[in-house]
Write a protein that holds these residues in place. Sequence first.
Motif, PDB file in Angstrom:
ATOM      1  N   LYS A  46       1.055  -1.209   0.184  1.00  0.00           N
ATOM      2  CA  LYS A  46      -0.176   0.027  -0.090  1.00  0.00           C
ATOM      3  C   LYS A  46       0.852   1.223   0.078  1.00  0.00           C
ATOM      4  CE  LYS A  46      -1.700   1.230   4.156  1.00  0.00           C
ATOM      5  NZ  LYS A  46      -1.108   2.643   4.221  1.00  0.00           N
ATOM      6  N   ASP A  48       2.236   4.648   1.263  1.00  0.00           N
ATOM      7  CA  ASP A  48       2.214   5.356   2.610  1.00  0.00           C
ATOM      8  C   ASP A  48       0.982   5.957   2.978  1.00  0.00           C
ATOM      9  OD1 ASP A  48       4.512   3.956   3.347  1.00  0.00           O
ATOM     10  OD2 ASP A  48       5.907   5.636   3.078  1.00  0.00           O
ATOM     11  N   ALA A  49       0.743   7.106   2.173  1.00  0.00           N
ATOM     12  CA  ALA A  49      -0.403   8.092   2.258  1.00  0.00           C
ATOM     13  C   ALA A  49      -1.786   7.479   2.175  1.00  0.00           C
ATOM     14  CB  ALA A  49      -0.290   9.078   1.522  1.00  0.00           C
ATOM     15  N   GLU A  50      -1.881   6.211   1.605  1.00  0.00           N
ATOM     16  CA  GLU A  50      -3.084   5.486   1.651  1.00  0.00           C
ATOM     17  C   GLU A  50      -3.650   4.894   2.993  1.00  0.00           C
ATOM     18  OE1 GLU A  50      -4.505   1.793  -1.120  1.00  0.00           O
ATOM     19  OE2 GLU A  50      -3.911   3.449  -2.496  1.00  0.00           O
ATOM     20  N   PRO A  51      -4.919   5.312   3.283  1.00  0.00           N
ATOM     21  CA  PRO A  51      -5.451   4.501   4.444  1.00  0.00           C
ATOM     22  C   PRO A  51      -5.919   3.116   4.128  1.00  0.00           C
ATOM     23  CG  PRO A  51      -7.311   6.250   3.734  1.00  0.00           C
ATOM     24  CD  PRO A  51      -5.951   6.191   2.785  1.00  0.00           C
ATOM     25  N   VAL A  52      -5.899   2.257   5.126  1.00  0.00           N
ATOM     26  CA  VAL A  52      -6.242   0.970   4.905  1.00  0.00           C
ATOM     27  C   VAL A  52      -7.611   0.867   4.337  1.00  0.00           C
ATOM     28  CG1 VAL A  52      -4.482  -0.074   6.217  1.00  0.00           C
ATOM     29  CG2 VAL A  52      -6.697   0.497   7.159  1.00  0.00           C
ATOM     30  N   PHE A 135      -9.561  -1.774  19.050  1.00  0.00           N
ATOM     31  CA  PHE A 135     -10.534  -1.641  17.633  1.00  0.00           C
ATOM     32  C   PHE A 135     -10.046  -2.463  16.504  1.00  0.00           C
ATOM     33  CE2 PHE A 135      -7.220   0.661  14.801  1.00  0.00           C
ATOM     34  CZ  PHE A 135      -6.326   0.715  15.596  1.00  0.00           C
ATOM     35  N   ARG A 137      -9.173  -2.399  12.469  1.00  0.00           N
ATOM     36  CA  ARG A 137      -8.872  -1.637  11.377  1.00  0.00           C
ATOM     37  C   ARG A 137      -9.848  -2.098  10.041  1.00  0.00           C
ATOM     38  NH1 ARG A 137      -2.692  -0.291   9.576  1.00  0.00           N
ATOM     39  NH2 ARG A 137      -3.165  -2.073   8.233  1.00  0.00           N
ATOM     40  N   ASP A 196       1.828  -3.352   6.377  1.00  0.00           N
ATOM     41  CA  ASP A 196       1.805  -1.913   5.563  1.00  0.00           C
ATOM     42  C   ASP A 196       2.862  -1.625   4.501  1.00  0.00           C
ATOM     43  OD1 ASP A 196      -0.641  -1.581   6.893  1.00  0.00           O
ATOM     44  OD2 ASP A 196       0.178  -0.003   8.324  1.00  0.00           O
TER      45      ASP A 196
ATOM     46  N   ARG B  61      -0.440  10.284  14.736  1.00  0.00           N
ATOM     47  CA  ARG B  61      -0.628   9.344  15.690  1.00  0.00           C
ATOM     48  C   ARG B  61      -2.078   8.547  15.252  1.00  0.00           C
ATOM     49  NH1 ARG B  61      -2.363  10.589  21.804  1.00  0.00           N
ATOM     50  NH2 ARG B  61      -4.414  10.082  21.009  1.00  0.00           N
ATOM     51  N   ASP B  62      -2.786   9.332  15.254  1.00  0.00           N
ATOM     52  CA  ASP B  62      -4.349   8.784  15.013  1.00  0.00           C
ATOM     53  C   ASP B  62      -4.672   7.948  13.643  1.00  0.00           C
ATOM     54  OD1 ASP B  62      -5.089   9.304  17.510  1.00  0.00           O
ATOM     55  OD2 ASP B  62      -6.033  10.987  17.164  1.00  0.00           O
ATOM     56  N   VAL B  65      -2.105   5.115  13.664  1.00  0.00           N
ATOM     57  CA  VAL B  65      -2.532   3.910  14.307  1.00  0.00           C
ATOM     58  C   VAL B  65      -4.136   3.251  13.868  1.00  0.00           C
ATOM     59  CG1 VAL B  65      -3.414   2.969  16.572  1.00  0.00           C
ATOM     60  CG2 VAL B  65      -1.355   4.554  16.496  1.00  0.00           C
ATOM     61  N   ARG B  66      -4.781   4.008  13.535  1.00  0.00           N
ATOM     62  CA  ARG B  66      -6.292   3.814  13.109  1.00  0.00           C
ATOM     63  C   ARG B  66      -6.334   3.639  11.632  1.00  0.00           C
ATOM     64  NH1 ARG B  66     -10.074   3.497  17.779  1.00  0.00           N
ATOM     65  NH2 ARG B  66      -8.588   4.095  19.303  1.00  0.00           N
ATOM     66  N   LYS B  67      -5.549   4.247  10.907  1.00  0.00           N
ATOM     67  CA  LYS B  67      -6.039   4.037   9.373  1.00  0.00           C
ATOM     68  C   LYS B  67      -4.865   3.473   8.714  1.00  0.00           C
ATOM     69  CE  LYS B  67      -8.809   8.357   9.406  1.00  0.00           C
ATOM     70  NZ  LYS B  67      -8.572   9.717   9.009  1.00  0.00           N
ATOM     71  N   GLY B  68      -3.752   3.444   9.410  1.00  0.00           N
ATOM     72  CA  GLY B  68      -2.446   2.582   8.624  1.00  0.00           C
ATOM     73  C   GLY B  68      -1.652   3.575   7.810  1.00  0.00           C
ATOM     74  N   ILE B  69      -1.965   5.044   7.893  1.00  0.00           N
ATOM     75  CA  ILE B  69      -1.265   5.983   7.005  1.00  0.00           C
ATOM     76  C   ILE B  69       0.074   5.995   7.673  1.00  0.00           C
ATOM     77  CG2 ILE B  69      -1.284   8.366   6.240  1.00  0.00           C
ATOM     78  CD1 ILE B  69      -4.214   8.342   6.244  1.00  0.00           C
TER      79      ILE B  69
END
Lengths: 251, 133
Positions: A46, A48-52, A135, A137, A196, B61-62, B65-69
């Motif tokens: 992925k 780096d800048a892309e959210p999962v 939580f 992901r 990641d 940080r958020d 941790v939360r979104k994997g950015i």
Amino acid sequence: MSRLPENDNKNRIDHYRRKLLGAGAALTGAATLGPGVFFTSIARAKPDAEPVSSEVRWGFLIDTNKCVDNCDKCVTACNDEFNLTGFGRPETDAQWIRTVTLRDKKTGHTTKLPLMCQHCAHPPCVDVCPTGASFKRADGIVLVDKHTCIGCRYCMIACPYKARSFVHETIENQKEYGPRGKGTVESCTLCVHRVDKGEIPACAEACPEKAILFGNMNDANSDIARRMASTASTEIRGDLRLDLGVRYQGI
Amino acid sequence: MKDKSKIQSAGLIAFIFAFFSFEVIAGVPVPDIPEAVKGEECVEETGFMRRNHMELLSHQRDDTVRKGIRTSKHSLKNCFTCHIVKGMDNQPVTAKDPRHFCRECHDYAAVRVDCFQCHTSIPGGAKTTGARP
Ligand code: SF4
Ligand code: SF4
């Protein structure tokens, strides 16, 4: 490990594109570097800048028939990856993965398997957490956000797999990618720092028998999805209907 | 009477003057901020960073941790990697050492940094110890 953000990102994207172009040739690239040394990567790294995304569901398919008696290489690899050092108190020392031997009382047949957080799709640990620290992901990896964890340990009690540990001691030997601290709960992160980057988890990499197959369960073309489709596999305590991210063969 | 108060105020002024000139001579104690080793500029303008680094850090940080950015521009790691401080042994000092980049200002402002209770404070983190639970 120190990374120059811009270049690094660009390289990663190029890498990603190249992978997409060569997807037909190499769905899972596993090149042998030397005897017993593998460089294994998953098909999709992925940017780096892309959210999962929830299009991906990471998971393990574990073949218990391949798991060798007296071997604990996956456990050792996990402990090394995160510097999970013990304090000589096995009851409370951190344990993110352990080997378990099941014995059929009737036949005496034993099955050994590695057990870690099962990365439930409906995780009880998340349900009970009063702060939202526990939580899931979007890609199915269940984590503890230690910034909000108050150490109440409800999640440890809720987890049917005893997958979580509480940090009782001051920790000073953290890895750069693996923050750990006293007063918080922790468990297998599915090596999220590796995933990641497009790498596979430490235990899967370390297993000499390749008993632990890692991949994207949602991608019908992935090795894991194809093996799940072609061979019988099951969930431990599937009756709880938690839709686990870890499945086993041979139990 | 008038004379007395005149003398008093003159004394006070002299005292204040002496106090400030003493401070100037001795130098107001300011934190000795370690320079960055890489490049000339911080990831944002220096003044902005001094006031807002904590906001950037918690945002990053958020996201991480939360979104994997995983962008590293506003990461904690980036702070102490650029502003690395080495000890006599030429090894990076950890946040236990008052010379550590983060501690220079935080000690001065009497603000405790909690980050390093969980995070490593040196680039690369700890080596594998090989010890087993
Ligand atoms: S196995 Fe336990 S810790 Fe892991 S997601 Fe399920 S309930 Fe949570
Ligand atoms: S110990 Fe932390 S993660 Fe677990 S339930 Fe309590 S606050 Fe949530």
